[in-house]
Design a protein around this motif. Structure first.
Motif, mmCIF file in Angstrom:
data_model
loop_
_atom_site.group_PDB
_atom_site.id
_atom_site.type_symbol
_atom_site.label_atom_id
_atom_site.label_comp_id
_atom_site.label_asym_id
_atom_site.label_seq_id
_atom_site.Cartn_x
_atom_site.Cartn_y
_atom_site.Cartn_z
ATOM 1 N N ALA A 355 -36.942 36.281 25.137
ATOM 2 C CA ALA A 355 -37.845 37.270 25.381
ATOM 3 C C ALA A 355 -38.740 37.621 24.150
ATOM 4 O O ALA A 355 -39.964 37.995 24.384
ATOM 5 C CB ALA A 355 -37.080 38.282 25.714
ATOM 6 N N ILE A 356 -38.435 37.655 22.862
ATOM 7 C CA ILE A 356 -38.973 38.086 21.811
ATOM 8 C C ILE A 356 -39.609 36.898 21.244
ATOM 9 O O ILE A 356 -40.906 37.303 21.007
ATOM 10 C CB ILE A 356 -38.071 38.606 20.704
ATOM 11 N N GLY A 357 -39.289 35.588 21.518
ATOM 12 C CA GLY A 357 -40.353 34.536 21.302
ATOM 13 C C GLY A 357 -41.060 34.699 20.221
ATOM 14 O O GLY A 357 -40.550 34.871 19.026
ATOM 15 N N ASP A 358 -42.636 34.544 20.628
ATOM 16 C CA ASP A 358 -43.354 34.696 19.271
ATOM 17 C C ASP A 358 -44.252 35.816 19.222
ATOM 18 O O ASP A 358 -45.072 35.819 18.640
ATOM 19 C CB ASP A 358 -44.488 33.586 19.503
ATOM 20 N N ARG A 359 -43.447 36.957 19.670
ATOM 21 C CA ARG A 359 -44.259 38.144 19.754
ATOM 22 C C ARG A 359 -44.484 38.780 18.206
ATOM 23 O O ARG A 359 -45.217 39.480 18.139
ATOM 24 C CB ARG A 359 -43.419 39.257 20.653
ATOM 25 N N ALA A 360 -43.345 38.515 17.490
ATOM 26 C CA ALA A 360 -43.413 39.205 15.943
ATOM 27 C C ALA A 360 -44.423 38.305 15.210
ATOM 28 O O ALA A 360 -44.338 36.966 15.159
ATOM 29 C CB ALA A 360 -42.019 38.877 15.418
ATOM 30 N N ALA A 361 -45.498 39.079 14.861
ATOM 31 C CA ALA A 361 -46.568 38.317 14.082
ATOM 32 C C ALA A 361 -47.202 39.384 13.236
ATOM 33 O O ALA A 361 -47.090 40.469 13.334
ATOM 34 C CB ALA A 361 -47.765 37.691 15.090
ATOM 35 N N TYR A 362 -48.030 38.915 12.445
ATOM 36 C CA TYR A 362 -49.013 39.667 11.557
ATOM 37 C C TYR A 362 -50.239 39.861 12.141
ATOM 38 O O TYR A 362 -51.270 38.812 12.490
ATOM 39 C CB TYR A 362 -49.102 39.201 10.121
#
Length: 405
Positions: A355-362
């Motif tokens: 669900a969190i996948g690649d969502r965390a980013a700058y």
């Protein structure tokens, strides 16, 4: 004599009135003639510009210029439109034709060179643009030339020239470029580090801190140099200074600090013995600043050094204090490690991770550019320090909005 003087004025006043009336009529006729001499396509082009229909505006102004070839203003408008629509070759040809085939005043020639220099810059012909902008120094276009020259040196990664140009622009405009100058020195230091010229790199970083005492990157790199030279105690000391500069950036060095603490272990065969002091330091940072990047390093370090039970407790405490999918993922991972039979926990953890996948980013504050790793300079808009030091878990809606930008 006094009576004669008054009679003379009575005779002269009607003459002045008549001459004024004639002059006014001439001005009105000239104004009407000038407005009617403008082709209708000129006004059509203006309307298209207002409607942001730039390609159609190009056609309209091209027709207007064909009907009025001597209008310098129309040349400038059309050249600017060519740059706007990416037709830089046509803009260059247009302005070169003006310089070669028209009789121009010195001021007109300078104005056209300004346009041509911008054409070359837009086309990526930086050598030609640089030559023209240097020729515009000490003219009324001096500051504009300085700004474009600075952009050229940054794009070509000529950092020494960028420092000189930013310093000159700062002196000329009164606008501070201290943050940018410090970053240019950091770039020079990074190049020196690649060649293992440690002395030169340290000198550049000292200049960076002299330009901007809050330059976090300088202390990051100074710590990196010390760590590469095996002086981990000094490396940690440099990274700790970041707390006094901008503590939000501590997450960028958390993993490095923990690694250096591990290396300081008396028994190099068991690096875990060096972790407790490092973990205590990260615990302190996390308690004070509550940064997700530090929490991630702290969790992994705790799992490695103290086991799944301590890691589970840490993740649960963080989840209660600041709920997030990342903390939930860590909690489920630790719980699953404690009980191999709890296959449902593993399944839940995998679901959360998907669900969190690649969502965390700058995400760049200036243009919205999305990066998986931190950049000191945004790769899209070239702004310095525009990416926040902490990654954000953007929602799908946020990501779609950024894509539309």
């Amino acid at each position: 004599m006094l009576v004669e003087f008054e009679y003379w004025w009575l005779l002269i006043l009607p003459l002045f009135f008549t001459l004024g009336w004639i002059a006014a009529r001439v001005d009105i006729k000239q104004l009407i003639a000038e407005s009617t001499s403008l082709p209708a396509t000129y006004f059509k082009g203006l309307n298209l510009l207002i409607a942001d229909q730039y390609h159609k505006a190009v056609d309209a102004f091209s027709e207007a210029l064909y009907l009025n070839k001597d209008s310098l203003e129309l040349h400038f408008v059309l050249g600017s439109l060519f740059r706007r629509t990416g037709e830089t070759d046509r803009a260059i040809h247009l302005h070169l034709n003006l310089l070669e085939n028209y009789e121009l005043t010195d001021q007109q020639t300078t104005s056209i060179k300004v346009e041509l220099a911008q054409d070359y810059f837009k086309a990526g012909l930086y050598d030609r643009a640089e030559e023209l902008f240097l020729g515009l120094r000490n003219t009324r276009y001096d500051q504009a030339a300085l700004r474009h020259l600075l952009d050229i040196y940054v794009k070509e990664r000529e950092w020494s020239q960028a420092v000189a140009m930013a310093t000159e622009l700062e002196r000329s405009s009164g606008v501070s470029y201290r943050k940018e100058v410090a970053q240019y020195f950091c770039e020079l230091a990074a190049n020196a580090m690649i060649s293992q010229e440690w002395g030169a790199a340290k000198a550049f970083l000292a200049q960076a801190l002299d330009a901007n005492k809050n330059c976090v990157r300088a202390n990051v790199l100074l710590g990196d140099i010390s760590a590469q030279q095996g002086d981990h105690q000094t490396a940690i000391a440099f990274w700790k200074k970041i707390e006094m500069q901008q503590p939000d950036y501590l997450g960028l060095v958390a993993q490095k600090m923990l690694k250096s603490y591990s290396t300081l272990s008396n028994d190099e065969s068991d690096a875990r013995k060096g972790l407790p002091e490092g973990l205590a330091q990260l615990h302190h940072y996390q308690e004070v600043y509550q940064l997700s990047s530090i929490m991630s390093v702290l969790y992994e370090g705790t799992l490695q050094a103290e086991g799944a039970e301590k890691a589970e407790k840490l993740a649960r405490t963080e989840l209660i204090r600041k709920p997030s999918l990342k903390s939930l993922d860590q909690l489920l991972q630790a719980r699953a490690m404690l009980d191999d039979e709890q296959h449902d926990l593993q399944l839940m953890q995998q679901t959360v991770r998907n669900a969190i996948g690649d969502r965390a980013a700058y995400y760049c504050d200036q243009c919205g550019f999305r990066a998986k790793q931190y950049h000191w300079q945004c790769p899209a808009c070239n702004a310095w320090e525009s990416l926040p030091p902490e990654p954000s878990e953007a929602t799908i809606r946020d990501i779609n909005l950024l894509k539309r930008k």
